[in-house]
Design a protein around this motif. Structure first.
Motif, PDB file in Angstrom:
ATOM      1  N   ASP A 152      42.188  69.898 -18.495  1.00 24.16           N
ATOM      2  CA  ASP A 152      40.736  70.012 -18.901  1.00 24.16           C
ATOM      3  C   ASP A 152      40.169  68.750 -19.623  1.00 24.16           C
ATOM      4  O   ASP A 152      39.265  68.533 -19.572  1.00 24.16           O
ATOM      5  N   VAL A 153      41.348  67.929 -20.172  1.00 26.34           N
ATOM      6  CA  VAL A 153      40.852  66.799 -20.954  1.00 26.34           C
ATOM      7  C   VAL A 153      40.620  65.504 -20.352  1.00 26.34           C
ATOM      8  O   VAL A 153      39.802  64.929 -20.478  1.00 26.34           O
ATOM      9  N   PRO A 154      41.374  64.993 -19.240  1.00 27.36           N
ATOM     10  CA  PRO A 154      41.161  63.865 -18.498  1.00 27.36           C
ATOM     11  C   PRO A 154      39.650  63.571 -18.150  1.00 27.36           C
ATOM     12  O   PRO A 154      39.167  62.686 -18.260  1.00 27.36           O
ATOM     13  N   PRO A 155      39.175  64.621 -17.344  1.00 29.49           N
ATOM     14  CA  PRO A 155      37.728  64.291 -17.054  1.00 29.49           C
ATOM     15  C   PRO A 155      36.884  64.055 -18.314  1.00 29.49           C
ATOM     16  O   PRO A 155      35.752  63.199 -18.046  1.00 29.49           O
ATOM     17  N   ILE A 156      37.204  64.349 -19.443  1.00 28.84           N
ATOM     18  CA  ILE A 156      36.232  64.027 -20.737  1.00 28.84           C
ATOM     19  C   ILE A 156      36.495  62.708 -21.208  1.00 28.84           C
ATOM     20  O   ILE A 156      35.443  61.896 -21.254  1.00 28.84           O
ATOM     21  N   HIS A 157      37.486  62.163 -20.927  1.00 27.46           N
ATOM     22  CA  HIS A 157      37.841  60.800 -21.152  1.00 27.46           C
ATOM     23  C   HIS A 157      37.249  59.835 -20.169  1.00 27.46           C
ATOM     24  O   HIS A 157      37.048  58.612 -20.269  1.00 27.46           O
ATOM     25  N   ALA A 176      48.843  62.530 -27.086  1.00 27.16           N
ATOM     26  CA  ALA A 176      48.416  61.576 -26.029  1.00 27.16           C
ATOM     27  C   ALA A 176      47.130  62.054 -25.626  1.00 27.16           C
ATOM     28  O   ALA A 176      46.432  63.036 -25.076  1.00 27.16           O
ATOM     29  N   GLU A 177      46.333  61.014 -25.872  1.00 32.38           N
ATOM     30  CA  GLU A 177      44.790  60.842 -25.681  1.00 32.38           C
ATOM     31  C   GLU A 177      44.600  61.070 -24.160  1.00 32.38           C
ATOM     32  O   GLU A 177      45.331  60.518 -23.350  1.00 32.38           O
ATOM     33  N   GLY A 178      43.646  61.777 -23.703  1.00 32.58           N
ATOM     34  CA  GLY A 178      43.257  62.040 -22.372  1.00 32.58           C
ATOM     35  C   GLY A 178      44.058  63.079 -21.687  1.00 32.58           C
ATOM     36  O   GLY A 178      43.989  63.164 -20.441  1.00 32.58           O
ATOM     37  N   THR A 179      44.716  63.866 -22.497  1.00 28.39           N
ATOM     38  CA  THR A 179      45.340  65.105 -21.899  1.00 28.39           C
ATOM     39  C   THR A 179      45.079  66.196 -22.333  1.00 28.39           C
ATOM     40  O   THR A 179      44.474  66.492 -23.376  1.00 28.39           O
ATOM     41  N   ALA A 180      45.173  67.368 -21.678  1.00 23.94           N
ATOM     42  CA  ALA A 180      45.365  68.791 -21.956  1.00 23.94           C
ATOM     43  C   ALA A 180      46.049  68.926 -23.355  1.00 23.94           C
ATOM     44  O   ALA A 180      45.790  69.597 -24.477  1.00 23.94           O
ATOM     45  N   GLN A 181      47.082  68.291 -23.646  1.00 22.79           N
ATOM     46  CA  GLN A 181      48.232  68.380 -24.905  1.00 22.79           C
ATOM     47  C   GLN A 181      47.130  68.045 -26.108  1.00 22.79           C
ATOM     48  O   GLN A 181      47.303  68.250 -27.278  1.00 22.79           O
ATOM     49  N   GLN A 182      46.430  66.924 -25.928  1.00 23.41           N
ATOM     50  CA  GLN A 182      45.457  66.317 -26.904  1.00 23.41           C
ATOM     51  C   GLN A 182      44.688  67.442 -27.416  1.00 23.41           C
ATOM     52  O   GLN A 182      44.772  67.638 -28.886  1.00 23.41           O
ATOM     53  N   ASP A 200      29.775  75.007 -20.071  1.00 29.25           N
ATOM     54  CA  ASP A 200      29.609  75.063 -21.428  1.00 29.25           C
ATOM     55  C   ASP A 200      31.021  75.043 -22.159  1.00 29.25           C
ATOM     56  O   ASP A 200      31.406  74.828 -23.057  1.00 29.25           O
ATOM     57  N   ARG A 201      32.065  75.727 -21.189  1.00 29.09           N
ATOM     58  CA  ARG A 201      33.440  75.805 -21.689  1.00 29.09           C
ATOM     59  C   ARG A 201      33.948  74.366 -21.931  1.00 29.09           C
ATOM     60  O   ARG A 201      34.651  73.793 -22.999  1.00 29.09           O
ATOM     61  N   GLN A 202      33.621  73.450 -21.111  1.00 24.57           N
ATOM     62  CA  GLN A 202      33.951  71.765 -21.128  1.00 24.57           C
ATOM     63  C   GLN A 202      33.331  71.500 -22.382  1.00 24.57           C
ATOM     64  O   GLN A 202      33.947  70.522 -22.706  1.00 24.57           O
TER      65      GLN A 202
END
Length: 364
Positions: A112-117, A162-168, A315-317
């Motif tokens: 879910d995080v890569p699309p944010i970056h 790791a920026e840009g990952t779900a783990q972040q 909204d979740r995103q």
């Protein structure tokens, strides 16, 4: 029908040249290299999604650990696709984003995080589908010899990041839940592929891991996991399929992406109903884990469900965007609504209904 072309290394044929360009682009950094500041997708939001795939159409799919490819192939969906598929294998969302920037990939599965970056870097790569797995699937792995059993124990510890990952986002949620700030810990910035070795050798105290790395990690003597009761809700279990805007603007590739979205839903619904077969053929045969570990891995993810592409998902995103922004990890304000192509919800709704899949966990 077209047979797929598989690039196990992601470095063959025309993809080789494109990925060489990736290395050059990566050295320039993500931020400030976007095309413009105009509203993303404004020219396609109200344009009907094409349904006819012309002969000769090709999509390049940037896969991770050959997982989507395996689900498509084992379910039989790959052979039914009315276009040619080329696969390139990557590790982590940042590498995939660079492939998008270089034109070396069209569509990719990510967390879910890569699309944010991507949005923060002014890259127009809209989400076209999603699935949900068990939120408990992500674990906080503790290095051998460390006594860390509560989130509060993270204070002062070295944490793989790791920026840009779900783990972040999982790390940020864990700190927030413990009442800690990023300055209360030492965030060790690593590539996602380095997390497993870093934590099992004690280079970091804690690392967020997903299967099959959790199982691989626990093979090391003295390792442990922070209990699920502590880490509840640090990971949403969301994963996305996203594409370059140029792909969904092109009538042929947009129609092919629509067909891929339907196959994506059907293939993971097949996994839901053939877990033992997927465990054997993907995790044992492809990922080289034991049958016992494969069963454990499949159980950890639970059933795949397929959320609507709607305002609730947007909204979740946005809540994840706000979390990362509050930690000072985004260079500018962004809106989740700019990162979706909601036109694909119609095919998701149709396919989920026809295949007997579910939109939400615990509901049919």
């Amino acid at each position: 029908m077209y047979r797929p072309t598989t690039f196990l290394s992601g470095l063959r044929g025309r993809t080789t040249a494109a990925l060489l360009a990736v290395a050059t682009v990566a050295s320039l950094g993500l931020i400030g290299c976007g095309s413009n500041d105009s509203a993303v997708g404004a020219d396609t939001a109200n344009t009907p999604l094409p349904t006819e795939v012309p002969q000769g159409t090709t999509l390049i799919v940037a896969d991770q650990q050959e997982r989507l490819q395996s689900a498509l192939r084992l379910s039989g969906e790959l052979d039914k696709l009315p276009f040619k598929v080329e696969f390139a294998n990557f590790i982590g969302g940042p590498a995939i984003l660079e492939a998008f920037r270089a034109g070396a990939a069209d569509v990719a599965p990510v967390g879910d995080v890569p699309p944010i970056h991507a949005l923060a870097a002014k890259q127009d790569v809209p989400i076209v589908a999603a699935y949900q797995t068990a939120p408990e699937a992500m674990k906080l792995a503790v290095a051998p010899g460390r006594s860390i059993t509560r989130l509060a124990d993270l204070k002062g510890k070295k944490i793989a990041y790791a920026e840009g990952t779900a783990q972040q986002a999982a790390v940020l949620r864990a700190l927030d839940k413990a009442g800690l700030k990023t300055g209360d810990v030492e965030l060790v910035r690593l590539q996602l592929a380095e997390f497993l070795d870093a934590v099992r050798t004690g280079q970091v105290d804690v690392a967020p891991l997903l299967e099959p790395n959790v199982t691989r990690f626990l093979r090391t003597q003295g390792t442990s996991l922070i209990p699920d009761a502590e880490t509840a809700n640090i990971y949403p279990g969301l994963a996305y399929l996203y594409a370059r805007r140029e792909v969904v603007r092109d009538p042929a590739k947009a129609a092919a992406t629509r067909a891929l979205v339907a196959a994506y839903v059907r293939s993971y619904q097949w996994v839901n109903t053939h877990q033992a077969e997927f465990a054997q053929k993907y995790y044992v045969d492809n990922q080289k884990v034991t049958p016992e570990d494969a069963e454990r891995i499949v159980d950890s993810f639970g059933q795949f469900t397929f959320p609507h592409l709607d305002q609730a998902l947007v909204d979740r995103q946005q809540s994840t965007i706000d979390l990362i922004d509050a930690a000072g990890e985004l260079p500018r304000k962004i809106q989740a609504s700019d990162g979706f192509d909601l036109r694909f919800d119609a095919v998701i709704t149709q396919t989920v209904t026809e295949s007997g899949a579910s939109f939400e966990r615990g509901k049919s």
